[in-house]
Design a protein around this motif. Structure first.
Motif, mmCIF file in Angstrom:
data_model
loop_
_atom_site.group_PDB
_atom_site.id
_atom_site.type_symbol
_atom_site.label_atom_id
_atom_site.label_comp_id
_atom_site.label_asym_id
_atom_site.label_seq_id
_atom_site.Cartn_x
_atom_site.Cartn_y
_atom_site.Cartn_z
ATOM 1 N N ASP A 24 -6.991 1.712 6.984
ATOM 2 C CA ASP A 24 -6.791 2.092 5.503
ATOM 3 C C ASP A 24 -5.698 1.143 4.929
ATOM 4 N N PHE A 25 -4.732 1.473 4.414
ATOM 5 C CA PHE A 25 -3.817 0.839 3.567
ATOM 6 C C PHE A 25 -2.225 0.789 4.727
ATOM 7 N N GLU A 26 -2.424 1.387 5.802
ATOM 8 C CA GLU A 26 -1.342 1.523 6.705
ATOM 9 C C GLU A 26 -1.232 0.335 7.844
ATOM 10 N N THR A 27 -0.103 -0.072 8.186
ATOM 11 C CA THR A 27 0.030 -1.197 9.025
ATOM 12 C C THR A 27 0.756 -0.869 10.378
ATOM 13 N N TYR A 28 0.364 -0.862 11.630
ATOM 14 C CA TYR A 28 1.081 -0.409 12.622
ATOM 15 C C TYR A 28 1.303 -1.408 13.776
ATOM 16 N N LEU A 29 2.318 -1.371 14.230
ATOM 17 C CA LEU A 29 2.546 -2.541 15.475
ATOM 18 C C LEU A 29 2.561 -1.571 16.713
ATOM 19 N N ILE A 30 1.577 -1.963 17.694
ATOM 20 C CA ILE A 30 1.257 -1.328 18.796
ATOM 21 C C ILE A 30 1.735 -2.224 20.159
ATOM 22 N N ARG A 31 2.547 -1.748 20.888
ATOM 23 C CA ARG A 31 3.051 -2.189 21.975
ATOM 24 C C ARG A 31 2.670 -2.018 23.449
ATOM 25 N N ALA A 32 2.958 -2.628 24.530
ATOM 26 C CA ALA A 32 2.592 -2.288 25.745
ATOM 27 C C ALA A 32 3.010 -0.755 26.050
ATOM 28 N N GLY A 33 2.318 0.123 26.445
ATOM 29 C CA GLY A 33 2.646 1.508 26.549
ATOM 30 C C GLY A 33 2.244 2.384 25.611
ATOM 31 N N ASP A 34 2.134 1.798 24.348
ATOM 32 C CA ASP A 34 1.561 2.667 23.352
ATOM 33 C C ASP A 34 0.066 3.066 23.313
ATOM 34 N N SER A 35 -0.106 4.117 22.844
ATOM 35 C CA SER A 35 -1.756 4.646 22.574
ATOM 36 C C SER A 35 -1.905 5.001 21.176
ATOM 37 N N PHE A 36 -3.142 5.272 20.906
ATOM 38 C CA PHE A 36 -3.707 5.521 19.548
ATOM 39 C C PHE A 36 -4.822 6.231 19.460
ATOM 40 N N CYS A 37 -5.274 6.892 18.599
ATOM 41 C CA CYS A 37 -6.301 7.755 18.334
ATOM 42 C C CYS A 37 -6.835 7.724 16.906
ATOM 43 N N PHE A 38 -7.862 7.421 16.359
ATOM 44 C CA PHE A 38 -8.156 7.667 14.837
ATOM 45 C C PHE A 38 -9.867 7.598 14.723
ATOM 46 N N SER A 39 -10.225 8.269 13.622
ATOM 47 C CA SER A 39 -11.616 8.085 13.401
ATOM 48 C C SER A 39 -12.177 6.882 13.068
ATOM 49 N N SER A 40 -13.094 6.296 13.681
ATOM 50 C CA SER A 40 -13.711 4.956 13.362
ATOM 51 C C SER A 40 -14.278 4.983 12.050
ATOM 52 N N SER A 41 -14.478 5.902 11.384
ATOM 53 C CA SER A 41 -15.186 5.707 9.968
ATOM 54 C C SER A 41 -13.993 5.281 9.105
ATOM 55 N N ARG A 42 -12.971 5.341 9.222
ATOM 56 C CA ARG A 42 -11.749 4.880 8.493
ATOM 57 C C ARG A 42 -11.863 3.109 8.446
ATOM 58 N N PRO A 43 -11.814 2.398 7.382
ATOM 59 C CA PRO A 43 -11.491 0.877 7.600
ATOM 60 C C PRO A 43 -10.281 0.667 8.467
ATOM 61 N N HIS A 44 -10.641 -0.361 9.468
ATOM 62 C CA HIS A 44 -9.576 -0.661 10.348
ATOM 63 C C HIS A 44 -9.626 -2.031 10.872
ATOM 64 N N LEU A 45 -8.618 -2.804 11.487
ATOM 65 C CA LEU A 45 -8.643 -3.701 11.696
ATOM 66 C C LEU A 45 -7.382 -4.149 13.014
ATOM 67 N N PHE A 46 -7.676 -4.721 13.961
ATOM 68 C CA PHE A 46 -6.865 -5.059 15.106
ATOM 69 C C PHE A 46 -6.657 -6.659 15.052
ATOM 70 N N ARG A 47 -5.511 -7.113 15.060
ATOM 71 C CA ARG A 47 -4.965 -8.507 15.108
ATOM 72 C C ARG A 47 -3.683 -8.673 15.988
ATOM 73 N N ASN A 48 -3.923 -9.898 16.545
ATOM 74 C CA ASN A 48 -2.728 -10.147 17.592
ATOM 75 C C ASN A 48 -2.265 -11.467 16.810
ATOM 76 N N ASP A 49 -1.128 -11.129 16.284
ATOM 77 C CA ASP A 49 -0.180 -11.999 15.398
ATOM 78 C C ASP A 49 1.005 -12.671 16.357
ATOM 79 N N THR A 50 0.844 -12.541 17.599
ATOM 80 C CA THR A 50 1.760 -13.314 18.802
ATOM 81 C C THR A 50 1.134 -14.496 19.448
ATOM 82 N N ASP A 51 2.114 -15.007 20.213
ATOM 83 C CA ASP A 51 1.531 -16.333 20.808
ATOM 84 C C ASP A 51 1.236 -15.547 22.545
ATOM 85 N N ALA A 52 1.084 -14.472 22.681
ATOM 86 C CA ALA A 52 0.801 -13.971 24.020
ATOM 87 C C ALA A 52 -0.317 -13.067 24.066
#
Length: 220
Positions: A149-177
């Protein structure tokens, strides 16, 4: 056709225990528009229909009353519970994301090892996507930016997540690794997207559709 379409949508909504207002909010449309669609007074646009069927976990064909050949993923149980690395199906998305299918027997679950190259994203133009199901994940290495939706989260190694896929979403790797994790999408397998025919794998929705069409076998 409009009245029949509206009736199917209403039946599916009631079967899922959703009120008119709750489903309209989830589909990001007004309750009055949803009511008019259900009563056959309005022919929904393609985008509105897609938002509705996504919330209901159905396909366009199902709400239109078509009876296509079974789209059930070809998952065959095998006595050996192990899927060898050499047998894992691999799908490469155009924008630097690689999916490797993991061992799974439940046709309602897609299990994948997802790798995001530096700068890669789940859609090539940073478009937020939505599709049926619930998305679960665990990041093994690297970092990913997740937008829901309109929220942004930073996920690091060891983190997990869960959400309804009917919500608009995007994954992006903004790092050089490289970032890599295990993803599970439940309740989506076998539900065709609005993209009717196989084509280039441009984003995560295309990858899910492609994964659903692959023969899968546990063991061997």
């Amino acid at each position: 056709m409009t009245a029949e379409l509206g009736g199917r949508i209403r039946e599916a909504r009631i079967a899922r225990g959703l009120s008119l207002r709750a489903m309209a909010a989830e589909a990001d449309i007004s309750p009055s528009l949803l009511s008019q669609v259900e009563t056959g007074k309005v022919q929904p646009s393609v985008s509105t229909l897609w938002a509705i069927v996504t919330c209901l976990g159905l396909s366009i064909d199902e709400v239109l009353g078509h009876s296509p050949a079974s789209r059930e993923p070809l998952r065959v149980e095998h006595p050996n519970p192990i899927q060898r690395a050499r047998d894992a199906p691999e799908i490469v998305v155009e924008n630097g994301v690689t999916w490797r299918g993991l061992a799974v027997m439940d046709p309602n679950v897609d299990a994948v090892l997802v790798t995001y190259a530096p700068g890669a994203a789940s859609s090539p133009d940073d478009t937020h996507m939505r599709h049926p199901g619930t998305e679960y994940g665990y990041l093994i290495r690297g970092e990913l930016t997740l937008k829901i939706d309109f929220e942004t989260y930073l996920i690091r190694a060891g983190d997990s997540f869960c959400f309804s896929s009917s919500r608009p979403h995007l994954f992006r790797n903004d790092t050089d690794a490289v970032a890599e994790g295990v993803w599970f999408v439940a309740g989506r397998a076998g539900a065709a997207s609005a993209r009717s025919a196989p084509g280039p794998v441009r984003d995560a929705v295309d990858a899910l559709d492609a994964m659903s069409r692959l023969p899968r076998r546990v063991g061997g």
